[in-house]
Design a protein around this motif. Sequence first.
Motif, PDB file in Angstrom:
ATOM      1  N   SER A 167      51.842  -7.551 -12.646  1.00 35.50           N
ATOM      2  CA  SER A 167      51.147  -6.301 -12.945  1.00 35.50           C
ATOM      3  C   SER A 167      51.884  -5.528 -14.043  1.00 35.50           C
ATOM      4  CB  SER A 167      51.077  -5.442 -11.676  1.00 35.50           C
ATOM      5  OG  SER A 167      50.783  -4.110 -11.972  1.00 35.50           O
ATOM      6  N   LYS A 168      51.139  -4.961 -15.001  1.00 32.70           N
ATOM      7  CA  LYS A 168      51.751  -4.154 -16.060  1.00 32.70           C
ATOM      8  C   LYS A 168      52.445  -2.925 -15.496  1.00 32.70           C
ATOM      9  CE  LYS A 168      48.794  -5.096 -19.999  1.00 32.70           C
ATOM     10  NZ  LYS A 168      47.847  -4.519 -20.955  1.00 32.70           N
ATOM     11  N   LYS A 169      51.948  -2.421 -14.380  1.00 34.02           N
ATOM     12  CA  LYS A 169      52.511  -1.222 -13.765  1.00 34.02           C
ATOM     13  C   LYS A 169      53.584  -1.550 -12.722  1.00 34.02           C
ATOM     14  CE  LYS A 169      48.504   1.599 -14.621  1.00 34.02           C
ATOM     15  NZ  LYS A 169      48.917   2.705 -15.435  1.00 34.02           N
ATOM     16  N   PHE A 170      53.950  -2.828 -12.627  1.00 37.09           N
ATOM     17  CA  PHE A 170      55.014  -3.321 -11.736  1.00 37.09           C
ATOM     18  C   PHE A 170      54.733  -3.031 -10.266  1.00 37.09           C
ATOM     19  CE2 PHE A 170      56.940  -3.671 -15.813  1.00 37.09           C
ATOM     20  CZ  PHE A 170      57.777  -4.766 -15.708  1.00 37.09           C
ATOM     21  N   LYS A 171      53.470  -3.168  -9.873  1.00 35.27           N
ATOM     22  CA  LYS A 171      53.141  -3.062  -8.450  1.00 35.27           C
ATOM     23  C   LYS A 171      53.612  -4.344  -7.778  1.00 35.27           C
ATOM     24  CE  LYS A 171      49.226  -0.051  -9.075  1.00 35.27           C
ATOM     25  NZ  LYS A 171      47.816   0.202  -8.873  1.00 35.27           N
ATOM     26  N   LYS A 172      54.206  -4.221  -6.628  1.00 29.72           N
ATOM     27  CA  LYS A 172      54.763  -5.362  -5.876  1.00 29.72           C
ATOM     28  C   LYS A 172      55.761  -6.152  -6.720  1.00 29.72           C
ATOM     29  CE  LYS A 172      50.689  -5.948  -2.981  1.00 29.72           C
ATOM     30  NZ  LYS A 172      49.656  -6.858  -2.510  1.00 29.72           N
TER      31      LYS A 172
ATOM     32  N   LYS B 160      54.173 -18.461 -10.304  1.00 29.28           N
ATOM     33  CA  LYS B 160      52.865 -19.108 -10.338  1.00 29.28           C
ATOM     34  C   LYS B 160      52.590 -19.606 -11.748  1.00 29.28           C
ATOM     35  CE  LYS B 160      51.131 -16.117  -6.719  1.00 29.28           C
ATOM     36  NZ  LYS B 160      50.310 -14.966  -6.410  1.00 29.28           N
ATOM     37  N   SER B 161      51.947 -20.773 -11.858  1.00 33.55           N
ATOM     38  CA  SER B 161      51.667 -21.335 -13.176  1.00 33.55           C
ATOM     39  C   SER B 161      50.477 -20.636 -13.827  1.00 33.55           C
ATOM     40  CB  SER B 161      51.397 -22.834 -13.074  1.00 33.55           C
ATOM     41  OG  SER B 161      50.253 -23.072 -12.291  1.00 33.55           O
ATOM     42  N   LYS B 162      50.478 -20.644 -15.157  1.00 36.43           N
ATOM     43  CA  LYS B 162      49.420 -20.053 -15.988  1.00 36.43           C
ATOM     44  C   LYS B 162      49.165 -18.585 -15.687  1.00 36.43           C
ATOM     45  CE  LYS B 162      47.504 -24.441 -16.790  1.00 36.43           C
ATOM     46  NZ  LYS B 162      46.856 -25.408 -17.210  1.00 36.43           N
ATOM     47  N   LYS B 163      50.233 -17.864 -15.405  1.00 31.79           N
ATOM     48  CA  LYS B 163      50.157 -16.414 -15.157  1.00 31.79           C
ATOM     49  C   LYS B 163      51.030 -15.703 -16.177  1.00 31.79           C
ATOM     50  CE  LYS B 163      48.071 -15.520 -11.095  1.00 31.79           C
ATOM     51  NZ  LYS B 163      47.102 -14.479 -10.858  1.00 31.79           N
ATOM     52  N   THR B 164      50.652 -14.466 -16.496  1.00 32.19           N
ATOM     53  CA  THR B 164      51.468 -13.634 -17.370  1.00 32.19           C
ATOM     54  C   THR B 164      52.366 -12.761 -16.513  1.00 32.19           C
ATOM     55  OG1 THR B 164      49.766 -13.615 -19.067  1.00 32.19           O
ATOM     56  CG2 THR B 164      51.433 -11.885 -19.183  1.00 32.19           C
ATOM     57  N   TYR B 165      53.653 -12.794 -16.787  1.00 37.13           N
ATOM     58  CA  TYR B 165      54.621 -11.983 -16.055  1.00 37.13           C
ATOM     59  C   TYR B 165      55.197 -10.922 -16.980  1.00 37.13           C
ATOM     60  CZ  TYR B 165      54.616 -14.932 -11.929  1.00 37.13           C
ATOM     61  OH  TYR B 165      54.250 -15.581 -10.797  1.00 37.13           O
ATOM     62  N   TYR B 166      55.444  -9.760 -16.434  1.00 34.15           N
ATOM     63  CA  TYR B 166      56.043  -8.649 -17.159  1.00 34.15           C
ATOM     64  C   TYR B 166      57.462  -8.476 -16.642  1.00 34.15           C
ATOM     65  CZ  TYR B 166      51.249  -7.973 -18.502  1.00 34.15           C
ATOM     66  OH  TYR B 166      49.988  -8.179 -19.000  1.00 34.15           O
ATOM     67  N   VAL B 167      58.420  -8.332 -17.559  1.00 31.17           N
ATOM     68  CA  VAL B 167      59.841  -8.306 -17.194  1.00 31.17           C
ATOM     69  C   VAL B 167      60.509  -7.096 -17.839  1.00 31.17           C
ATOM     70  CG1 VAL B 167      62.003  -9.608 -17.268  1.00 31.17           C
ATOM     71  CG2 VAL B 167      59.834 -10.825 -17.187  1.00 31.17           C
ATOM     72  N   ARG B 168      61.412  -6.456 -17.082  1.00 26.31           N
ATOM     73  CA  ARG B 168      62.223  -5.362 -17.623  1.00 26.31           C
ATOM     74  C   ARG B 168      63.611  -5.435 -16.997  1.00 26.31           C
ATOM     75  NH1 ARG B 168      59.313  -0.240 -14.578  1.00 26.31           N
ATOM     76  NH2 ARG B 168      59.737  -0.980 -12.478  1.00 26.31           N
ATOM     77  N   VAL B 169      64.581  -4.824 -17.655  1.00 28.09           N
ATOM     78  CA  VAL B 169      65.977  -4.905 -17.220  1.00 28.09           C
ATOM     79  C   VAL B 169      66.609  -3.525 -17.317  1.00 28.09           C
ATOM     80  CG1 VAL B 169      68.224  -5.961 -17.727  1.00 28.09           C
ATOM     81  CG2 VAL B 169      66.148  -7.261 -18.093  1.00 28.09           C
ATOM     82  N   ARG B 170      67.576  -3.250 -16.444  1.00 24.29           N
ATOM     83  CA  ARG B 170      68.398  -2.045 -16.567  1.00 24.29           C
ATOM     84  C   ARG B 170      69.809  -2.375 -16.105  1.00 24.29           C
ATOM     85  NH1 ARG B 170      66.223   2.098 -11.860  1.00 24.29           N
ATOM     86  NH2 ARG B 170      66.522   0.724 -10.088  1.00 24.29           N
ATOM     87  N   THR B 171      70.761  -1.605 -16.580  1.00 22.50           N
ATOM     88  CA  THR B 171      72.155  -1.818 -16.199  1.00 22.50           C
ATOM     89  C   THR B 171      72.520  -0.877 -15.054  1.00 22.50           C
ATOM     90  OG1 THR B 171      72.933  -0.195 -17.789  1.00 22.50           O
ATOM     91  CG2 THR B 171      72.842  -2.475 -18.518  1.00 22.50           C
TER      92      THR B 171
ATOM     93  N   LYS C 145      58.754  -6.690 -21.521  1.00 15.89           N
ATOM     94  CA  LYS C 145      58.446  -7.913 -22.257  1.00 15.89           C
ATOM     95  C   LYS C 145      57.491  -8.733 -21.399  1.00 15.89           C
ATOM     96  CE  LYS C 145      61.427  -7.253 -25.571  1.00 15.89           C
ATOM     97  NZ  LYS C 145      60.997  -6.969 -26.904  1.00 15.89           N
ATOM     98  N   LYS C 146      56.608  -9.474 -22.056  1.00 15.23           N
ATOM     99  CA  LYS C 146      55.726 -10.323 -21.264  1.00 15.23           C
ATOM    100  C   LYS C 146      55.935 -11.789 -21.613  1.00 15.23           C
ATOM    101  CE  LYS C 146      51.424  -9.938 -23.881  1.00 15.23           C
ATOM    102  NZ  LYS C 146      50.021  -9.579 -23.788  1.00 15.23           N
ATOM    103  N   ALA C 147      55.743 -12.630 -20.603  1.00 12.60           N
ATOM    104  CA  ALA C 147      55.918 -14.062 -20.787  1.00 12.60           C
ATOM    105  C   ALA C 147      54.865 -14.780 -19.965  1.00 12.60           C
ATOM    106  CB  ALA C 147      57.307 -14.487 -20.321  1.00 12.60           C
ATOM    107  N   LYS C 148      54.335 -15.862 -20.504  1.00  9.93           N
ATOM    108  CA  LYS C 148      53.320 -16.632 -19.802  1.00  9.93           C
ATOM    109  C   LYS C 148      53.921 -17.939 -19.314  1.00  9.93           C
ATOM    110  CE  LYS C 148      48.527 -17.869 -19.972  1.00  9.93           C
ATOM    111  NZ  LYS C 148      47.255 -17.630 -20.589  1.00  9.93           N
ATOM    112  N   THR C 149      53.680 -18.262 -18.046  1.00 12.20           N
ATOM    113  CA  THR C 149      54.208 -19.507 -17.485  1.00 12.20           C
ATOM    114  C   THR C 149      53.293 -20.666 -17.866  1.00 12.20           C
ATOM    115  OG1 THR C 149      53.067 -19.040 -15.402  1.00 12.20           O
ATOM    116  CG2 THR C 149      55.372 -18.379 -15.551  1.00 12.20           C
TER     117      THR C 149
END
Length: 76
Positions: free
Chosen positions: A15-20, A39-50, A71-75
């Motif tokens: 989810s773009k809004k990072f639900k769950k 999950k395959s063929k899904k778009t994942y949204y990733v963020r990082v903090r220190t 950032k987004k990445a597709k499996t």
Amino acid sequence: KLSKVSGYQLSYSTSKKFKKAKKKVLKASSSSVTIKKLKSKKTYYVRVRTYKTVKINGKPKKLYSVWSDVKKAKTK
């Protein structure tokens, strides 16, 4: 005076809004991470903090930075 970070917190979600969203804690010495069981063929949204672990009133407490840009990445 700049102080070293104690580690990183990674958050990822479909989810773009990072639900769950799932979170993963990494040590400061980590330069990369592999996330398994996506999950395959899904778009994942990733963020990082220190974070930095400091002692407040004798108890360890984690102080977090703001989240990075998403950032987004597709499996495959």
